[in-house]
Design a protein around this motif. Sequence first.
Motif, PDB file in Angstrom:
ATOM      1  N   ASP A 229       0.672  -1.285   0.070  1.00 59.06           N
ATOM      2  CA  ASP A 229       0.005  -0.096  -0.112  1.00 59.06           C
ATOM      3  C   ASP A 229       0.822   1.282  -0.009  1.00 59.06           C
ATOM      4  O   ASP A 229       0.372   2.151  -0.760  1.00 59.06           O
ATOM      5  N   ASN A 230       1.943   1.286   0.875  1.00 62.38           N
ATOM      6  CA  ASN A 230       2.791   2.346   0.890  1.00 62.38           C
ATOM      7  C   ASN A 230       3.934   2.258   1.683  1.00 62.38           C
ATOM      8  O   ASN A 230       4.110   1.056   2.629  1.00 62.38           O
ATOM      9  N   VAL A 231       4.842   3.103   1.876  1.00 61.28           N
ATOM     10  CA  VAL A 231       5.774   3.012   2.951  1.00 61.28           C
ATOM     11  C   VAL A 231       5.637   4.024   4.090  1.00 61.28           C
ATOM     12  O   VAL A 231       5.318   5.157   3.565  1.00 61.28           O
ATOM     13  N   LYS A 232       5.563   3.741   5.306  1.00 61.56           N
ATOM     14  CA  LYS A 232       5.332   4.402   6.321  1.00 61.56           C
ATOM     15  C   LYS A 232       6.509   4.681   7.340  1.00 61.56           C
ATOM     16  O   LYS A 232       7.375   3.511   7.391  1.00 61.56           O
ATOM     17  N   LYS A 233       6.554   5.801   7.848  1.00 57.55           N
ATOM     18  CA  LYS A 233       7.611   6.231   8.779  1.00 57.55           C
ATOM     19  C   LYS A 233       7.101   6.298  10.272  1.00 57.55           C
ATOM     20  O   LYS A 233       5.869   7.194  10.418  1.00 57.55           O
ATOM     21  N   PHE A 234       7.769   5.543  11.183  1.00 59.49           N
ATOM     22  CA  PHE A 234       7.060   5.876  12.648  1.00 59.49           C
ATOM     23  C   PHE A 234       8.486   6.233  13.714  1.00 59.49           C
ATOM     24  O   PHE A 234       9.405   6.008  13.249  1.00 59.49           O
ATOM     25  N   LYS A 235       7.961   6.740  14.643  1.00 53.58           N
ATOM     26  CA  LYS A 235       8.709   7.333  15.573  1.00 53.58           C
ATOM     27  C   LYS A 235       9.061   6.335  16.698  1.00 53.58           C
ATOM     28  O   LYS A 235       8.225   5.570  17.013  1.00 53.58           O
ATOM     29  N   LEU A 236      10.286   6.299  17.176  1.00 47.90           N
ATOM     30  CA  LEU A 236      10.892   5.343  18.062  1.00 47.90           C
ATOM     31  C   LEU A 236      10.975   6.123  19.506  1.00 47.90           C
ATOM     32  O   LEU A 236      11.356   7.240  19.419  1.00 47.90           O
ATOM     33  N   PRO A 237      10.716   5.783  20.621  1.00 49.87           N
ATOM     34  CA  PRO A 237      10.798   4.170  20.749  1.00 49.87           C
ATOM     35  C   PRO A 237       9.111   3.842  20.978  1.00 49.87           C
ATOM     36  O   PRO A 237       8.870   2.433  21.340  1.00 49.87           O
ATOM     37  N   LYS A 238       8.298   4.923  21.004  1.00 48.90           N
ATOM     38  CA  LYS A 238       6.787   4.135  21.299  1.00 48.90           C
ATOM     39  C   LYS A 238       5.987   3.971  19.977  1.00 48.90           C
ATOM     40  O   LYS A 238       4.936   3.383  20.116  1.00 48.90           O
TER      41      LYS A 238
END
Length: 329
Positions: A229-238
């Motif tokens: 569907d797409n490429v997603k970016k997430f924040k760490l650590p949560k």
Amino acid sequence: MGFILIYSIAAANIMERRGITIKNPRPMWKIYRVISSHLGWVRSVAVDPSNTWFCTGSTDRSIKIWDLASGRLKLTLTGHVEQVRGLAVSNKHTYMFSAGDDKQVKCWDLQQNKVIRSYHGHLSGVYCLALHPTIDILFTGGGDSVCRVWDIRSKTQIYALSGHDNAVCSVLTRPMDPQVVTGSCDSTIKFWDLRYGKPMTTLTHHKKSVRAMVQHPKEDYSFASASSDNVKKFKLPKGEFLHNMISQHKTIINAMAVNDEGLLVTGGDNGSLWFSDWASGRNIQQAQTIVQPGSWDSEAGIYALTYDVTGTRLISCEADKTIKMWKQS
């Protein structure tokens, strides 16, 4: 010629007064070497931390080791009886680890060029593996929906991280919590507590299989995951969702890599390579791999990607049985 020069200077002056900055375009990435030796799809790749060689695994059940500078074949290792899906090279020991559809996970001593340990426990093919960055622990994920945690030296299975409803397709590790992150064909991403072997967080933003994940080599506070569907970016650590990186890459994305300069590359089933800016997700370049003579157009798929240690050379592993090396022109 004089008129053109004067006109160009005048135009530049006008643009400068209007606050428009003129930037030189980035150099384009192009194929500079094609390596043909495998007899099947090339499914996995890893680069030696000394940046002198790299290894590839294939559906021909072999692992091949190549000189990074010349592309010359140095060694062929056999031992798996099904395709080799995952490879990792230790930065502390003379060990290489491999995983395959034969349910096997192997530790190779590269001073002896032979298997010295095998890790038994998976009930189905093993699709991915990763080494912990600071301690002697190996993570493997497979078709049995479990990520298994191994003590490298004793071969002891420390944990079987259960919770996914489908195959574990991708895994990344970190020196701090969450120390292991898994992506699955059930479309979820899970963060795991390595002290207790329990899930910490489940991300449900994707709608399709999460086949690849990558973390910036110099940043510990974000990671990207890829699905069709797409490429997603997430924040760490949560695990807070930051933004979509690529939403028009209309193919199954099997592999991703990012270098120190923040150039993200994604490779798909249709042979497309997209180069994007890590920070913004903006697409910079789109390239199409060239299927080698004698191969079908359907064999343009890209299954694995990695940069070398310097981030100036890119290696792609493909369905036309070749390994292609890229650099900026």
